[in-house]
Design a protein around this motif. Structure first.
Motif, PDB file in Angstrom:
ATOM      1  N   PHE A  75     -41.996 -33.426  20.372  1.00 19.75           N
ATOM      2  CA  PHE A  75     -42.081 -34.582  19.474  1.00 19.75           C
ATOM      3  C   PHE A  75     -42.020 -35.870  20.285  1.00 19.75           C
ATOM      4  N   VAL A  76     -42.607 -36.915  19.712  1.00 20.70           N
ATOM      5  CA  VAL A  76     -42.571 -38.238  20.326  1.00 20.70           C
ATOM      6  C   VAL A  76     -41.820 -39.181  19.391  1.00 20.70           C
ATOM      7  N   GLN A  77     -40.818 -39.855  19.907  1.00 22.72           N
ATOM      8  CA  GLN A  77     -40.156 -40.914  19.154  1.00 22.72           C
ATOM      9  C   GLN A  77     -40.530 -42.249  19.779  1.00 22.72           C
ATOM     10  N   VAL A  78     -40.901 -43.204  18.924  1.00 22.67           N
ATOM     11  CA  VAL A  78     -41.243 -44.539  19.401  1.00 22.67           C
ATOM     12  C   VAL A  78     -40.088 -45.486  19.090  1.00 22.67           C
ATOM     13  N   LEU A  79     -39.603 -46.159  20.134  1.00 20.56           N
ATOM     14  CA  LEU A  79     -38.598 -47.203  19.977  1.00 20.56           C
ATOM     15  C   LEU A  79     -39.263 -48.532  20.328  1.00 20.56           C
TER      16      LEU A  79
ATOM     17  N   GLY B  86     -49.701 -43.805  11.755  1.00 19.95           N
ATOM     18  CA  GLY B  86     -50.555 -42.620  11.816  1.00 19.95           C
ATOM     19  C   GLY B  86     -49.808 -41.316  11.725  1.00 19.95           C
ATOM     20  N   CYS B  87     -48.490 -41.389  11.590  1.00 19.39           N
ATOM     21  CA  CYS B  87     -47.683 -40.167  11.515  1.00 19.39           C
ATOM     22  C   CYS B  87     -46.828 -40.175  10.253  1.00 19.39           C
ATOM     23  N   GLY B  88     -47.433 -40.614   9.160  1.00 13.92           N
ATOM     24  CA  GLY B  88     -46.709 -40.642   7.894  1.00 13.92           C
ATOM     25  C   GLY B  88     -45.559 -41.606   7.870  1.00 13.92           C
ATOM     26  N   ASP B  89     -45.680 -42.687   8.650  1.00 12.68           N
ATOM     27  CA  ASP B  89     -44.632 -43.714   8.748  1.00 12.68           C
ATOM     28  C   ASP B  89     -43.318 -43.165   9.296  1.00 12.68           C
ATOM     29  N   SER B  90     -43.392 -42.070  10.035  1.00 11.42           N
ATOM     30  CA  SER B  90     -42.195 -41.534  10.681  1.00 11.42           C
ATOM     31  C   SER B  90     -42.104 -42.098  12.088  1.00 11.42           C
ATOM     32  N   ASP B  91     -40.888 -42.157  12.634  1.00 15.75           N
ATOM     33  CA  ASP B  91     -40.717 -42.574  14.020  1.00 15.75           C
ATOM     34  C   ASP B  91     -40.608 -41.373  14.943  1.00 15.75           C
ATOM     35  N   PHE B  92     -40.650 -40.155  14.379  1.00 10.40           N
ATOM     36  CA  PHE B  92     -40.479 -38.913  15.148  1.00 10.40           C
ATOM     37  C   PHE B  92     -41.676 -38.034  14.832  1.00 10.40           C
ATOM     38  N   CYS B  93     -42.632 -38.018  15.758  1.00 14.55           N
ATOM     39  CA  CYS B  93     -43.956 -37.471  15.461  1.00 14.55           C
ATOM     40  C   CYS B  93     -44.247 -36.249  16.333  1.00 14.55           C
ATOM     41  N   PRO B  94     -44.731 -35.156  15.742  1.00 15.69           N
ATOM     42  CA  PRO B  94     -45.157 -34.020  16.570  1.00 15.69           C
ATOM     43  C   PRO B  94     -46.171 -34.474  17.617  1.00 15.69           C
ATOM     44  N   PHE B  95     -45.988 -34.016  18.846  1.00 20.20           N
ATOM     45  CA  PHE B  95     -46.857 -34.486  19.922  1.00 20.20           C
ATOM     46  C   PHE B  95     -48.329 -34.219  19.616  1.00 20.20           C
ATOM     47  N   GLU B  96     -48.626 -33.062  19.028  1.00 20.19           N
ATOM     48  CA  GLU B  96     -50.025 -32.737  18.722  1.00 20.19           C
ATOM     49  C   GLU B  96     -50.623 -33.751  17.746  1.00 20.19           C
ATOM     50  N   VAL B  97     -49.814 -34.173  16.756  1.00 21.53           N
ATOM     51  CA  VAL B  97     -50.283 -35.167  15.789  1.00 21.53           C
ATOM     52  C   VAL B  97     -50.470 -36.516  16.479  1.00 21.53           C
ATOM     53  N   PHE B  98     -49.490 -36.877  17.292  1.00 22.12           N
ATOM     54  CA  PHE B  98     -49.577 -38.147  18.011  1.00 22.12           C
ATOM     55  C   PHE B  98     -50.833 -38.183  18.876  1.00 22.12           C
TER      56      PHE B  98
ATOM     57  N   LEU C  56     -48.388 -49.342  15.426  1.00 22.50           N
ATOM     58  CA  LEU C  56     -47.186 -50.034  14.961  1.00 22.50           C
ATOM     59  C   LEU C  56     -47.570 -51.235  14.103  1.00 22.50           C
ATOM     60  N   PHE C  57     -46.645 -51.676  13.258  1.00 24.44           N
ATOM     61  CA  PHE C  57     -46.810 -52.863  12.403  1.00 24.44           C
ATOM     62  C   PHE C  57     -47.991 -52.728  11.442  1.00 24.44           C
ATOM     63  N   LEU C  58     -48.163 -51.519  10.931  1.00 23.50           N
ATOM     64  CA  LEU C  58     -49.215 -51.235   9.957  1.00 23.50           C
ATOM     65  C   LEU C  58     -48.628 -50.392   8.845  1.00 23.50           C
ATOM     66  N   ASP C  59     -49.319 -50.396   7.694  1.00 29.34           N
ATOM     67  CA  ASP C  59     -49.023 -49.348   6.723  1.00 29.34           C
ATOM     68  C   ASP C  59     -50.152 -48.312   6.813  1.00 29.34           C
TER      69      ASP C  59
ATOM     70  N   ASP D  90     -35.975 -54.031  10.583  1.00 30.27           N
ATOM     71  CA  ASP D  90     -36.244 -53.672   9.196  1.00 30.27           C
ATOM     72  C   ASP D  90     -35.076 -52.841   8.678  1.00 30.27           C
ATOM     73  N   ASN D  91     -34.146 -53.507   8.005  1.00 31.23           N
ATOM     74  CA  ASN D  91     -32.942 -52.812   7.544  1.00 31.23           C
ATOM     75  C   ASN D  91     -33.230 -51.777   6.452  1.00 31.23           C
ATOM     76  N   SER D  92     -34.415 -51.886   5.838  1.00 28.68           N
ATOM     77  CA  SER D  92     -34.753 -50.929   4.781  1.00 28.68           C
ATOM     78  C   SER D  92     -35.234 -49.601   5.353  1.00 28.68           C
ATOM     79  N   TYR D  93     -35.570 -49.584   6.665  1.00 28.96           N
ATOM     80  CA  TYR D  93     -36.104 -48.358   7.254  1.00 28.96           C
ATOM     81  C   TYR D  93     -34.975 -47.491   7.786  1.00 28.96           C
ATOM     82  N   ILE D  94     -34.965 -46.234   7.371  1.00 33.47           N
ATOM     83  CA  ILE D  94     -33.956 -45.283   7.829  1.00 33.47           C
ATOM     84  C   ILE D  94     -34.593 -44.398   8.897  1.00 33.47           C
TER      85      ILE D  94
END
Length: 491
Positions: free
Chosen positions: A415-419, A429-441, A358-361, A47-51
């Motif tokens: 924090f948890v990053q998902v690749l 579930g983390c505001g569409d971020s790829d870098f999520c506080p572990f407690e939130v995750f 993943l793969f959700l809005d 997804d080239n639109s995702y930064i």
């Protein structure tokens, strides 16, 4: 006046044809093979639109969880028989073609035999699949040198795989890449490492789909409706192929030719035979039909599809918590588990991807928490997030990297990053971020699923007592979980 007008029309026609040809030349069928897509192709579909997030310098990786599908494999024994039958069927179809019309047919059709004819076994990891995992292992080590600089020990880098040979072979290929030049074996300075496997009949961590009787009953119940959904697409394309090639193709013929196209493109890198029978738009529709099936019986189509994966999700969360405790206790790297590496199947990777959102809005994530059904992936030419070629290609993988960060302003320390397929990926579930506080995750994404118990989800005793389900229970007592892998082809 007529001549200039005709010339203009011809010019317009040839320009349009040129544009169409150019568009078709940009179309790479290898990117549209659903879950039969090669990894090196799928990895480039992003997804080239995702930064992605900028990870602060004070954040350092302390633990990694990998859940990976096996690499590119040969067709199973069952599918090889299907291709042999296709060869016989094509011979009959071509025998009925009048001589004057046969010249318009692709030459390869006449006398075609399956490349796998004569093979007695199937489903094994092929050389291309070995390379996919070997190279992935090298890239993972290079990307996270802080995690993989320690000497190998099975308690530091545990590697697990299912007892299916293509999964365990993938684990070995990955480990050879990960630990290359770290030992004394042979010119490549390889080293030995352990791969742990659980019995197929009891592996609820990586083969939960094969141990879950309720899921087997659900999947079997969905087969007629899935076939019904795909029928209009196959009928539409069958009609076009009959018109285009003058052969009396049936719906089953088209289905078999599409399977052949996927095998030729993925395994043989050949797109000018079976795949060339279809137009790009037809390939798109066939891919969508495959994706529908995957969505319904392996993905977000039913909560049981992914919630039976709670043992795996629970193990991932527990491994992160242990890494955090080791960090808090001041243990030095190498005295605790640095990475947990798992190799299994699409039926493992897909549910796990769903469990972590993943793969959700955001709206769809809220729906799955309420156990509401999601809409099916939209039909082409509409765009869709759910595509088998990206969600679970050969060697597809999810890496969950746990970071320790210096706490500022009372923010989270971990924090948890998902690749996904090595790309930072948004988590619904983390505001569409790829870098999520572990407690939130843990609390927002994992906990709603972990409140479910695998035995409660999967035991046939929890099925409603209908005649059909009662029969399934009785059969389950006499015929326990299938462990041969022959009941339904696994991805």
């Amino acid at each position: 006046m007529a001549a200039p007008l005709i010339a203009l029309l011809l010019l317009t026609f040839f320009h349009a044809a040129s544009v169409l040809a150019s568009a078709n030349s940009d179309f790479d069928v290898r990117r549209h093979l659903s879950t039969v897509t090669r990894y090196h192709v799928a990895k480039e579909i992003s997804d080239n639109s995702y930064i992605p997030s900028n990870i602060p310098d004070q954040c350092k990786p302390i633990h990694l969880n990998l859940v990976a599908r096996h690499g590119t494999r040969a067709p199973t024994k069952k599918k090889m028989k299907l291709l042999d039958a296709l060869g016989t069927r094509l011979e009959v179809l071509l025998g009925n073609v009048k001589e004057k019309k046969s010249g318009a047919l692709p030459p390869w059709l006449r006398g075609w035999k399956s490349p796998w004819t004569g093979k007695h076994k199937g489903g094994e990891l092929i050389g291309l699949g070995e390379s996919e995992l070997y190279e992935l292992g090298i890239r993972v080590r290079e990307k996270f040198p802080q995690l993989f600089h320690e000497d190998y020990h099975p308690d530091i880098y545990p590697i697990r795989a299912t007892q299916v040979s293509r999964a365990s072979a993938s684990a070995v290929a990955f480990g050879m890449g990960l630990f290359s030049d770290r030992g004394n074996l042979g010119p490549g300075h390889h080293r030995a490492f352990a791969v742990i496997s659980e019995s197929r009949a009891s592996d609820i961590m990586l083969r939960f789909h094969d141990c879950c009787q309720n899921y087997k009953a659900f999947r079997k119940s969905q087969e007629p409706s899935v076939d019904k959904l795909k029928e209009p697409i196959l009928d539409e394309i069958t009609k076009e192929l009959v018109k285009r090639w003058g052969l009396s193709f049936t719906r089953q013929d088209v289905s078999s030719l599409w399977f052949l196209c996927k095998q030729e493109a993925a395994l043989l890198n050949k797109t000018d035979q079976a795949c060339a029978l279809f137009s790009p738009s037809e390939v798109g529709l066939l891919e969508w039909a495959d994706d529908l099936e995957v969505f319904i019986v392996k993905g977000y189509g039913n909560s049981l599809n992914y919630r039976m994966g709670v043992p795996l999700l629970g193990d991932v969360i527990q491994s992160m918590e242990q890494a955090i405790k080791a960090k808090e206790d001041g243990l030095v790297p190498g005295s605790y588990e640095m990475a947990k590496l798992r190799f299994a199947h699409a039926e493992t990777l897909l549910p796990f991807s769903c469990l972590i959102g993943l793969f959700l809005d955001g709206r769809d994530f809220d729906k799955i928490l309420r156990e509401e059904p999601l809409q099916l992936p939209p039909k082409p030419p509409q765009t869709r997030i759910w595509r088998g070629s990206t969600v679970a290609p050969f060697a597809g993988n999810n890496m969950l990297v746990l970071y320790s960060c210096s706490a500022n302003n009372n923010t989270s320390k971990y924090f948890v990053q998902v690749l996904h397929n090595e790309h930072p990926t948004r988590i619904a579930g983390c505001g569409d971020s790829d870098f999520c506080p572990f407690e939130v995750f843990k609390e927002k994404i994992a906990a709603p699923h972990l409140k479910h118990n695998y035995n409660d989800l999967c035991s046939t005793e929890s099925l409603p007592t209908t005649p059909a389900n009662k029969l399934w229970q009785i059969l389950g007592w006499f015929f326990p979980a299938n462990t041969s892998g022959t009941q339904k082809d696994e991805l």
